[in-house]
Design a protein around this motif. Structure first.
Motif, PDB file in Angstrom:
ATOM      1  N   LYS A   1       0.839  -1.210   0.000  1.00  0.00           N
ATOM      2  CA  LYS A   1       0.000   0.000   0.000  1.00  0.00           C
ATOM      3  C   LYS A   1       0.874   1.260   0.000  1.00  0.00           C
ATOM      4  O   LYS A   1       0.628   2.209  -0.752  1.00  0.00           O
ATOM      5  CB  LYS A   1      -0.895  -0.036   1.243  1.00  0.00           C
TER       6      LYS A   1
ATOM      7  N   LYS B   1       2.696   1.646  -3.424  1.00  0.00           N
ATOM      8  CA  LYS B   1       1.791   2.154  -4.463  1.00  0.00           C
ATOM      9  C   LYS B   1       1.576   3.655  -4.305  1.00  0.00           C
ATOM     10  O   LYS B   1       1.594   4.412  -5.279  1.00  0.00           O
ATOM     11  CB  LYS B   1       0.452   1.422  -4.414  1.00  0.00           C
ATOM     12  N   ARG B   2       1.355   4.079  -3.073  1.00  0.00           N
ATOM     13  CA  ARG B   2       1.135   5.502  -2.822  1.00  0.00           C
ATOM     14  C   ARG B   2       2.395   6.304  -3.154  1.00  0.00           C
ATOM     15  O   ARG B   2       2.325   7.371  -3.758  1.00  0.00           O
ATOM     16  CB  ARG B   2       0.702   5.730  -1.363  1.00  0.00           C
TER      17      ARG B   2
ATOM     18  N   MET C   1       4.720   5.600  -5.311  1.00  0.00           N
ATOM     19  CA  MET C   1       4.877   5.694  -6.756  1.00  0.00           C
ATOM     20  C   MET C   1       3.904   6.708  -7.356  1.00  0.00           C
ATOM     21  O   MET C   1       4.236   7.402  -8.314  1.00  0.00           O
ATOM     22  CB  MET C   1       4.695   4.326  -7.409  1.00  0.00           C
ATOM     23  N   LYS C   2       2.734   6.797  -6.773  1.00  0.00           N
ATOM     24  CA  LYS C   2       1.725   7.740  -7.276  1.00  0.00           C
ATOM     25  C   LYS C   2       2.157   9.195  -7.081  1.00  0.00           C
ATOM     26  O   LYS C   2       1.908  10.042  -7.934  1.00  0.00           O
ATOM     27  CB  LYS C   2       0.389   7.486  -6.575  1.00  0.00           C
ATOM     28  N   ILE C   3       2.794   9.476  -5.963  1.00  0.00           N
ATOM     29  CA  ILE C   3       3.164  10.869  -5.662  1.00  0.00           C
ATOM     30  C   ILE C   3       4.656  11.137  -5.828  1.00  0.00           C
ATOM     31  O   ILE C   3       5.135  12.226  -5.500  1.00  0.00           O
ATOM     32  CB  ILE C   3       2.712  11.257  -4.226  1.00  0.00           C
TER      33      ILE C   3
ATOM     34  N   HIS D   1       6.744  11.946  -8.170  1.00  0.00           N
ATOM     35  CA  HIS D   1       7.254  13.068  -8.952  1.00  0.00           C
ATOM     36  C   HIS D   1       6.671  14.414  -8.535  1.00  0.00           C
ATOM     37  O   HIS D   1       6.755  15.386  -9.293  1.00  0.00           O
ATOM     38  CB  HIS D   1       7.027  12.821 -10.443  1.00  0.00           C
ATOM     39  N   THR D   2       6.146  14.470  -7.344  1.00  0.00           N
ATOM     40  CA  THR D   2       5.574  15.727  -6.884  1.00  0.00           C
ATOM     41  C   THR D   2       6.664  16.780  -6.709  1.00  0.00           C
ATOM     42  O   THR D   2       7.767  16.481  -6.283  1.00  0.00           O
ATOM     43  CB  THR D   2       4.802  15.546  -5.562  1.00  0.00           C
TER      44      THR D   2
ATOM     45  N   LEU E   1       5.524  12.018   0.998  1.00  0.00           N
ATOM     46  CA  LEU E   1       6.476  11.278   0.180  1.00  0.00           C
ATOM     47  C   LEU E   1       7.738  10.962   0.970  1.00  0.00           C
ATOM     48  O   LEU E   1       8.219   9.822   0.966  1.00  0.00           O
ATOM     49  CB  LEU E   1       6.828  12.073  -1.084  1.00  0.00           C
TER      50      LEU E   1
END
Length: 115
Positions: free
Chosen positions: A14, A17-18, A20-22, A24-25, A35
């Protein structure tokens, strides 16, 4: 979401996944803080559950050789000549990228272990 120490593979998945989602913020603030926290939590989980990643590559090779019951001559196809194998195992020669790729495939370990 409030994150805490990752204790299970499900928690780890979990968090990964999170992350990887954020990943490149470029935002400052809460998202960047999240992050950074996820990176720390994931590293902590990896350190506790995958100790090979923290070992010296030579230690890993020797450990895996012992586990598999193989001798240094069995590494010749992976590393090169008998002399190369001896030099690598004694620490006199560096593991090249090509060697690391072959060792990764042979021992079924992440490439980072050998680099």
């Amino acid at each position: 979401m409030k994150w805490k120490v990752l204790k299970t593979a499900k928690d780890y998945e979990k968090a990964a996944k999170r992350m990887m989602k954020i990943f490149h913020t470029e935002e400052e603030g809460a998202l960047l803080d999240e992050l950074e926290l996820l990176i720390v939590l994931i590293k902590d989980y990896d350190d506790r559950n995958f100790p090979l990643l923290n070992m010296d590559p030579l230690q890993v090779i020797i450990l895996k050789m012992n586990e598999m019951g193989i001798k240094s001559k069995d590494l010749v196809p992976l590393i090169g000549s008998k002399g190369h194998v001896s030099a690598v195992l004694s620490g006199k020669r560096e593991i090249t990228l090509k060697m690391a790729q072959r060792l990764r495939e042979f021992f079924q370990l992440p490439a980072e272990v050998f680099i």
